[in-house]
Design an enzyme around this catalytic site. Structure first.
Site, PDB file in Angstrom:
ATOM      1  N   SER A  40    -100.800 -64.560 -28.648  1.00 42.96           N
ATOM      2  CA  SER A  40    -100.705 -65.369 -27.431  1.00 42.96           C
ATOM      3  C   SER A  40     -99.450 -66.226 -27.555  1.00 42.96           C
ATOM      4  O   SER A  40     -99.504 -67.419 -27.757  1.00 42.96           O
ATOM      5  CB  SER A  40    -101.953 -66.232 -27.260  1.00 42.96           C
ATOM      6  OG  SER A  40    -102.081 -67.154 -28.316  1.00 42.96           O
ATOM      7  N   HIS A 153    -107.560 -63.000 -28.513  1.00 41.78           N
ATOM      8  CA  HIS A 153    -107.881 -62.644 -29.895  1.00 41.78           C
ATOM      9  C   HIS A 153    -109.162 -61.828 -30.038  1.00 41.78           C
ATOM     10  O   HIS A 153    -109.585 -61.516 -31.147  1.00 41.78           O
ATOM     11  CB  HIS A 153    -107.999 -63.904 -30.760  1.00 41.78           C
ATOM     12  CG  HIS A 153    -106.693 -64.625 -30.932  1.00 41.78           C
ATOM     13  ND1 HIS A 153    -106.597 -65.870 -31.480  1.00 41.78           N
ATOM     14  CD2 HIS A 153    -105.421 -64.248 -30.621  1.00 41.78           C
ATOM     15  CE1 HIS A 153    -105.322 -66.247 -31.501  1.00 41.78           C
ATOM     16  NE2 HIS A 153    -104.588 -65.291 -30.974  1.00 41.78           N
ATOM     17  N   GLU A 162    -110.037 -70.257 -28.872  1.00 48.96           N
ATOM     18  CA  GLU A 162    -110.506 -70.677 -30.192  1.00 48.96           C
ATOM     19  C   GLU A 162    -111.491 -71.843 -30.106  1.00 48.96           C
ATOM     20  O   GLU A 162    -111.218 -72.835 -29.445  1.00 48.96           O
ATOM     21  CB  GLU A 162    -109.314 -71.119 -31.052  1.00 48.96           C
ATOM     22  CG  GLU A 162    -108.267 -70.029 -31.177  1.00 48.96           C
ATOM     23  CD  GLU A 162    -107.022 -70.473 -31.933  1.00 48.96           C
ATOM     24  OE1 GLU A 162    -107.071 -71.485 -32.663  1.00 48.96           O
ATOM     25  OE2 GLU A 162    -105.995 -69.786 -31.778  1.00 48.96           O
ATOM     26  N   GLU A 203    -108.721 -63.790 -35.916  1.00 47.23           N
ATOM     27  CA  GLU A 203    -108.613 -64.899 -36.860  1.00 47.23           C
ATOM     28  C   GLU A 203    -109.889 -65.076 -37.668  1.00 47.23           C
ATOM     29  O   GLU A 203    -110.105 -66.107 -38.309  1.00 47.23           O
ATOM     30  CB  GLU A 203    -108.213 -66.185 -36.127  1.00 47.23           C
ATOM     31  CG  GLU A 203    -106.823 -66.041 -35.499  1.00 47.23           C
ATOM     32  CD  GLU A 203    -106.248 -67.317 -34.916  1.00 47.23           C
ATOM     33  OE1 GLU A 203    -106.988 -68.309 -34.783  1.00 47.23           O
ATOM     34  OE2 GLU A 203    -105.055 -67.307 -34.588  1.00 47.23           O
ATOM     35  N   ASP A 313     -99.032 -76.336 -27.882  1.00 45.19           N
ATOM     36  CA  ASP A 313     -98.602 -75.185 -28.698  1.00 45.19           C
ATOM     37  C   ASP A 313     -97.571 -74.387 -27.889  1.00 45.19           C
ATOM     38  O   ASP A 313     -96.366 -74.555 -28.051  1.00 45.19           O
ATOM     39  CB  ASP A 313     -99.838 -74.357 -29.068  1.00 45.19           C
ATOM     40  CG  ASP A 313     -99.510 -73.024 -29.717  1.00 45.19           C
ATOM     41  OD1 ASP A 313     -98.359 -72.826 -30.128  1.00 45.19           O
ATOM     42  OD2 ASP A 313    -100.416 -72.157 -29.824  1.00 45.19           O
ATOM     43  N   LYS A 338     -95.714 -74.138 -35.761  1.00 43.06           N
ATOM     44  CA  LYS A 338     -95.766 -72.764 -36.259  1.00 43.06           C
ATOM     45  C   LYS A 338     -94.346 -72.366 -36.640  1.00 43.06           C
ATOM     46  O   LYS A 338     -93.449 -72.344 -35.778  1.00 43.06           O
ATOM     47  CB  LYS A 338     -96.245 -71.824 -35.150  1.00 43.06           C
ATOM     48  CG  LYS A 338     -97.711 -71.959 -34.771  1.00 43.06           C
ATOM     49  CD  LYS A 338     -97.957 -71.204 -33.478  1.00 43.06           C
ATOM     50  CE  LYS A 338     -99.423 -70.983 -33.195  1.00 43.06           C
ATOM     51  NZ  LYS A 338     -99.609 -70.482 -31.810  1.00 43.06           N
TER      52      LYS A 338
HETATM   53  P1  PGA Z   1    -101.262 -66.736 -31.757  1.00 43.15           P
HETATM   54  O1  PGA Z   1    -102.508 -67.700 -31.655  1.00 43.15           O
HETATM   55  O2  PGA Z   1    -100.823 -66.709 -33.176  1.00 43.15           O
HETATM   56  O3  PGA Z   1    -101.806 -65.428 -31.272  1.00 43.15           O
HETATM   57  O4  PGA Z   1    -100.206 -67.305 -30.845  1.00 43.15           O
HETATM   58  C1  PGA Z   1    -102.603 -68.924 -32.311  1.00 43.15           C
HETATM   59  C2  PGA Z   1    -102.614 -70.073 -31.335  1.00 43.15           C
HETATM   60  O5  PGA Z   1    -102.505 -69.873 -30.112  1.00 43.15           O
HETATM   61  O6  PGA Z   1    -102.700 -71.215 -31.762  1.00 43.15           O
HETATM   62 ZN    ZN Z   2    -102.581 -72.144 -29.582  1.00 41.01          ZN
END
Ligand code: PGA
Ligand code: ZN
Length: 421
Positions: A40, A153, A162, A203, A313, A338
């Site tokens: 995503s 996911h 999530e 995940e 994010d 990230k």
């Molecule tokens: P992604 O999901 O690694 O598929 O982007 C993780 C997130 O959205 O936090």
């Molecule tokens: Zn995210």
């Protein structure tokens, strides 16, 4: 001094190709690092270079990125000191020449950046967290364990990506991890007893077909209680809506089509947020609105930012350009970090610094496509921020990070710190 830099194509936890980079130094040090990959992804993330050759891995090969490391980056790095992280990262950014690393690929650049950091640490005989964070770093992050997966996911009836259990009231990382692992196993029993699927998503969380998004939260709360913990006291809930993935215009329209929740506006989403925060022990909420809905995000934060962490994010993509705008406009109050969204270790640290300077929190995060590399665990301790998001109590690419954090906690012994805020 760096004597060799070499990349190869390996597979990530979804079985898709990714990049592993080896770095050798003249003192005999040889290390490697592997690059994660998201599903995503935010529109403004640095570019993950894929071959597009349909004859290999359905177009997802990374041989071009590998060749960029071996032929373009490596010759420039030979002879440089591995400790010159910022110089090396800047050199790669210049070599690439684009704002989103689309020439060489963020996967090529990040692999080198991570391997260089690890080589410098190893050469000095220091654990990676201590090399990157210094002697002051002794805080083990509170894990947000993603125990129900939905959205991009999983192939189920849940829109929210999530649902995480966060042991924020635990006395130590180890005890906290135990409490959420026990919750995870208890959740399995509950799902099984209701005839729901207990297979896991990307995940490592369960991916059952629940009647609604709320049912996911309520089932987790039941699992927390049945496991012997107090919801909202020992263990809280974190959510990542990843709202861009159900917003066709990445903006102000939201289609909760998986759960049959219908079409919602930004205001509806904010009202839903308020209802849930009133009703459930929610600690943090990531991407509650889509990445181009800056105004909706701001209003969400205005309404709920004093009660929970509102984490950006896809909207910030670990990029100081967007984080700076967010700070100015009060779009959120926290950032998900990230490494592969931005593409170098140095720029990731810059993003963390900007958060700290603004009094914002930051959450160090894995990607849904991961490898056995535990770089992230050390990075989270080094950044001293106190939160990590690295998946469920299943799938070894997730567990590897938890196990590394257990090791670090043991190494730090009585000097280790663990707290939420
Ligand atoms: P992604 O999901 O690694 O598929 O982007 C993780 C997130 O959205 O936090
Ligand atoms: Zn995210």
């Amino acid at each position: 001094k760096i004597t060799a830099v070499k990349a190869m194509e390996i597979l990530d936890s979804r079985g898709n190709p990714t990049v592993r980079v080896f770095v050798a130094l003249n003192d005999g040090t040889t290390v490697s690092a592997s690059v994660p990959s998201g599903a995503s992804t935010g529109e403004n993330e640095a570019i993950e270079l894929r071959d597009g050759d349909a004859g290999r891995y359905l177009g997802k090969g990374v041989l071009k990125a590998v060749a960029n490391v071996n032929a373009v980056i490596a010759p420039r790095l030979i002879g440089m000191a591995a400790g010159d992280q910022a110089t090396i990262d800047e050199l790669m950014i210049d070599l690439d020449g684009t704002p989103n690393k689309s020439t060489l690929g963020a996967n090529a650049i990040l692999g080198v950046s991570m391997a260089v950091a690890r080589a410098a640490a190893t050469s000095l005989g220091l654990p990676l967290y201590r090399y990157l964070g210094g002697t002051a770093c002794r805080r083990i992050p509170v894990p947000a364990m993603n125990i129900i997966n939905g959205g991009a996911h999983a192939d189920n009836s849940v829109d929210i990506q999530e649902f995480m259990a966060v042991p924020f009231g635990a006395p130590s990382f180890g005890e906290g991890l135990r409490s959420i692992a026990e919750t995870f196993h208890t959740l399995k029993k509950i799902l099984k007893s209701r005839g729901l699927a207990t297979g896991v998503g990307d995940e490592g969380g369960y991916a059952p077909n629940l009647a609604s998004n709320e049912e996911a939260i309520e089932t987790i709360i039941e699992a927390i209680e049945q496991a012997g913990y107090r919801p909202g006291v020992d263990i809280g809930i974190s959510l990542d809506s990843a709202a861009s993935s159900f917003s066709p215009d990445l903006g102000t329209t939201y289609e909760l089509s998986r759960s049959g929740g219908g079409r919602l506006s930004s205001s509806d989403m904010i009202a839903l947020g308020e209802r849930w925060v009133d009703k459930y022990p929610i600690l943090t909420w990531e991407d509650p609105l889509a990445e181009n809905d800056w105004e909706g995000f701001r209003r969400f934060t205005e309404r709920l930012g004093h009660r929970i962490d509102v984490v950006g994010d896809d909207i910030f993509v670990t990029n100081t350009r967007y984080i700076e705008r967010g700070i100015q406009e009060k779009t959120a109050n926290s950032v998900l970090i990230k490494l592969n969204q931005i593409g170098t270790v140095t720029e990731s640290i810059d993003a963390v610094r900007m958060c700290r300077d603004a009094g914002w929190r930051y959450f160090i995060s894995h990607r849904s496509g991961e490898t056995e590399d535990t770089f992230l665990a050390d990075f989270a301790v080094a950044m001293d921020g106190g939160q990590i998001k690295t998946g469920s109590a299943s799938r070894s690419e997730r567990i590897a990070k938890y196990n590394r954090l257990l090791e670090i906690e043991q190494e730090l012994g009585a000097t280790a710190l663990y707290y939420w805020k």
